[in-house]
Design an enzyme around this catalytic site. Structure first.
Site, mmCIF file in Angstrom:
data_model
loop_
_atom_site.group_PDB
_atom_site.id
_atom_site.type_symbol
_atom_site.label_atom_id
_atom_site.label_comp_id
_atom_site.label_asym_id
_atom_site.label_seq_id
_atom_site.Cartn_x
_atom_site.Cartn_y
_atom_site.Cartn_z
ATOM 1 N N ASN A 8 43.369 31.547 31.988
ATOM 2 C CA ASN A 8 42.189 31.755 32.835
ATOM 3 C C ASN A 8 42.299 33.151 33.457
ATOM 4 O O ASN A 8 43.096 33.364 34.362
ATOM 5 C CB ASN A 8 42.169 30.664 33.923
ATOM 6 C CG ASN A 8 41.113 30.902 34.979
ATOM 7 O OD1 ASN A 8 40.175 31.680 34.767
ATOM 8 N ND2 ASN A 8 41.246 30.244 36.118
ATOM 9 N N TRP A 9 41.479 34.046 32.960
ATOM 10 C CA TRP A 9 41.567 35.439 33.428
ATOM 11 C C TRP A 9 40.919 35.642 34.805
ATOM 12 O O TRP A 9 41.020 36.717 35.386
ATOM 13 C CB TRP A 9 40.926 36.375 32.410
ATOM 14 C CG TRP A 9 41.803 36.658 31.216
ATOM 15 C CD1 TRP A 9 43.053 36.153 30.988
ATOM 16 C CD2 TRP A 9 41.502 37.528 30.114
ATOM 17 N NE1 TRP A 9 43.544 36.658 29.803
ATOM 18 C CE2 TRP A 9 42.618 37.502 29.250
ATOM 19 C CE3 TRP A 9 40.398 38.323 29.761
ATOM 20 C CZ2 TRP A 9 42.659 38.244 28.068
ATOM 21 C CZ3 TRP A 9 40.447 39.055 28.586
ATOM 22 C CH2 TRP A 9 41.564 39.020 27.751
ATOM 23 N N LYS A 10 40.203 34.653 35.280
ATOM 24 C CA LYS A 10 39.490 34.765 36.567
ATOM 25 C C LYS A 10 38.632 36.042 36.578
ATOM 26 O O LYS A 10 38.133 36.448 35.537
ATOM 27 C CB LYS A 10 40.477 34.735 37.730
ATOM 28 C CG LYS A 10 41.448 33.576 37.641
ATOM 29 C CD LYS A 10 42.203 33.349 38.923
ATOM 30 C CE LYS A 10 43.258 32.295 38.681
ATOM 31 N NZ LYS A 10 43.864 31.798 39.894
ATOM 32 N N HIS A 95 37.229 24.379 39.137
ATOM 33 C CA HIS A 95 38.447 25.096 39.551
ATOM 34 C C HIS A 95 38.495 25.139 41.079
ATOM 35 O O HIS A 95 37.456 25.269 41.734
ATOM 36 C CB HIS A 95 38.436 26.517 38.968
ATOM 37 C CG HIS A 95 39.755 27.204 39.107
ATOM 38 N ND1 HIS A 95 40.168 27.758 40.300
ATOM 39 C CD2 HIS A 95 40.769 27.407 38.234
ATOM 40 C CE1 HIS A 95 41.379 28.269 40.142
ATOM 41 N NE2 HIS A 95 41.768 28.067 38.889
ATOM 42 N N GLU A 97 39.187 27.374 43.099
ATOM 43 C CA GLU A 97 38.563 28.567 43.710
ATOM 44 C C GLU A 97 37.045 28.389 43.780
ATOM 45 O O GLU A 97 36.401 28.858 44.726
ATOM 46 C CB GLU A 97 38.946 29.818 42.900
ATOM 47 C CG GLU A 97 40.402 30.192 43.160
ATOM 48 C CD GLU A 97 41.105 30.863 41.988
ATOM 49 O OE1 GLU A 97 40.427 31.361 41.073
ATOM 50 O OE2 GLU A 97 42.352 30.888 42.002
ATOM 51 N N GLU A 167 45.965 20.980 39.057
ATOM 52 C CA GLU A 167 46.345 22.252 39.659
ATOM 53 C C GLU A 167 46.495 22.073 41.168
ATOM 54 O O GLU A 167 45.504 22.170 41.912
ATOM 55 C CB GLU A 167 45.272 23.305 39.387
ATOM 56 C CG GLU A 167 45.029 23.547 37.915
ATOM 57 C CD GLU A 167 44.515 24.960 37.670
ATOM 58 O OE1 GLU A 167 45.171 25.685 36.927
ATOM 59 O OE2 GLU A 167 43.486 25.334 38.238
ATOM 60 N N GLY A 173 48.413 30.803 42.251
ATOM 61 C CA GLY A 173 48.517 32.202 42.635
ATOM 62 C C GLY A 173 49.469 32.447 43.793
ATOM 63 O O GLY A 173 49.459 33.518 44.388
ATOM 64 N N SER A 212 50.890 28.741 39.042
ATOM 65 C CA SER A 212 52.037 29.657 38.917
ATOM 66 C C SER A 212 52.951 29.335 37.734
ATOM 67 O O SER A 212 54.171 29.395 37.854
ATOM 68 C CB SER A 212 52.834 29.691 40.224
ATOM 69 O OG SER A 212 52.002 30.177 41.280
ATOM 70 N N GLY A 233 46.953 31.214 35.048
ATOM 71 C CA GLY A 233 46.139 32.263 35.664
ATOM 72 C C GLY A 233 46.811 33.614 35.515
ATOM 73 O O GLY A 233 46.805 34.234 34.448
ATOM 74 N N GLY A 234 47.451 34.075 36.587
ATOM 75 C CA GLY A 234 48.040 35.410 36.640
ATOM 76 C C GLY A 234 48.847 35.812 35.413
ATOM 77 O O GLY A 234 48.683 36.921 34.882
#
Ligand code: PEP
Length: 252
Positions: A8-10, A95, A97, A167, A173, A212, A233-234
């Protein structure tokens, strides 16, 4: 069951950065294990650009959200049909966020899941508790509510058409990861809820862990019985880290 590792590149990456990601990543693609499915989930605007890069590979791609209405006066929104039209396989729904910053609720999640399934997209439905909820002993209650309300009235004939991502919000993150045992406890609970809802096919619904995930902790998580892949993610922004997570069992 084929494990799924989705990146997931956000709200990250520009075309230039995508170019350098793929310059490196595509060199490693021939070494990816066949038994593992890989997907990249870029921002909407870069879906066509990423799909061009992925031509000739077996890597899938998808979107980070959709709107549940079919079409019309919904400025700024993107429909399930549009994503299908671009060749998306997956769409992330709910998600944390989006729940936190964009007023996503279990009700909107439910409508979005139905819209996605109705157009042949596979939703990756995110659930997870906050730190406060975990510390006050509410984890299972929260997960149960999100699963039951999110999937209310959803029908499923094939297990691969639905993916759940657990999640924990406190792990996204933050660099804090749930231990494999903490994650497995919740994954097994989600499996039980899915069984009540969908019966036998639920054993083949993939439940991803997200929060993470790194090359260093992926193997420990992925060896748990009910963890069937990862939403990353990251670490998915870096081609080497992402590749090493996908190849978690071979030391990268
Ligand atoms: C995510 O975006 O779904 C996620 C799990 O992020 P991170 O891996 O950066 O914690």
């Amino acid at each position: 069951m084929r494990e799924l590792i989705a990146g997931n590149w956000k709200m990250n990456m520009t075309r230039k950065e995508i170019d350098s990601f793929f310059e490196e990543f595509l060199r490693m693609v021939p070494y990816l294990p066949n038994e593992r499915e890989v997907a990249i989930i870029p921002p909407f605007v870069y879906i066509p650009y990423v799909s061009e890069k992925l031509k000739g590979t077996t890597i899938n791609y998808g979107a980070q959200n959709l709107f549940y209405e079919e079409k019309g006066a919904f400025t700024g929104e993107v429909s399930a049909e549009m994503l299908k039209d671009l060749g998306c396989t997956y769409v992330i729904i709910g998600h944390s966020e989006r729940r936190k910053y964009f007023c996503e609720t279990d009700e909107t999640v439910n409508r979005k899941i139905k819209a996605a399934l109705g157009k042949g997209l596979t939703p990756i439905v995110c659930v997870g508790e906050t730190l406060e909820e975990r510390e006050s002993g509410k984890t299972f209650e929260i997960i149960e509510g999100q699963i039951r309300k999110g999937l209310d009235g959803v029908e499923l004939s094939e297990p691969e058409r639905l993916v759940i991502a657990y999640e924990p919000v406190w792990a996204i993150g933050t660099g804090k990861t749930a231990t494999p045992q903490q994650a497995e406890e919740v994954h097994a609970f989600i499996r039980k809820l899915l069984k009540e809802k969908f019966g036998e096919i639920s054993k083949d619904i993939r439940i991803l862990y997200g929060g993470s995930v790194k090359p260093e902790n992926a193997a420990g998580l992925m060896e748990m019985e009910n963890i069937n892949g990862a939403l990353v993610g990251g670490a998915s922004l870096d081609p080497v880290s992402f590749y090493r997570i996908i190849r978690y069992d071979s030391g990268g």
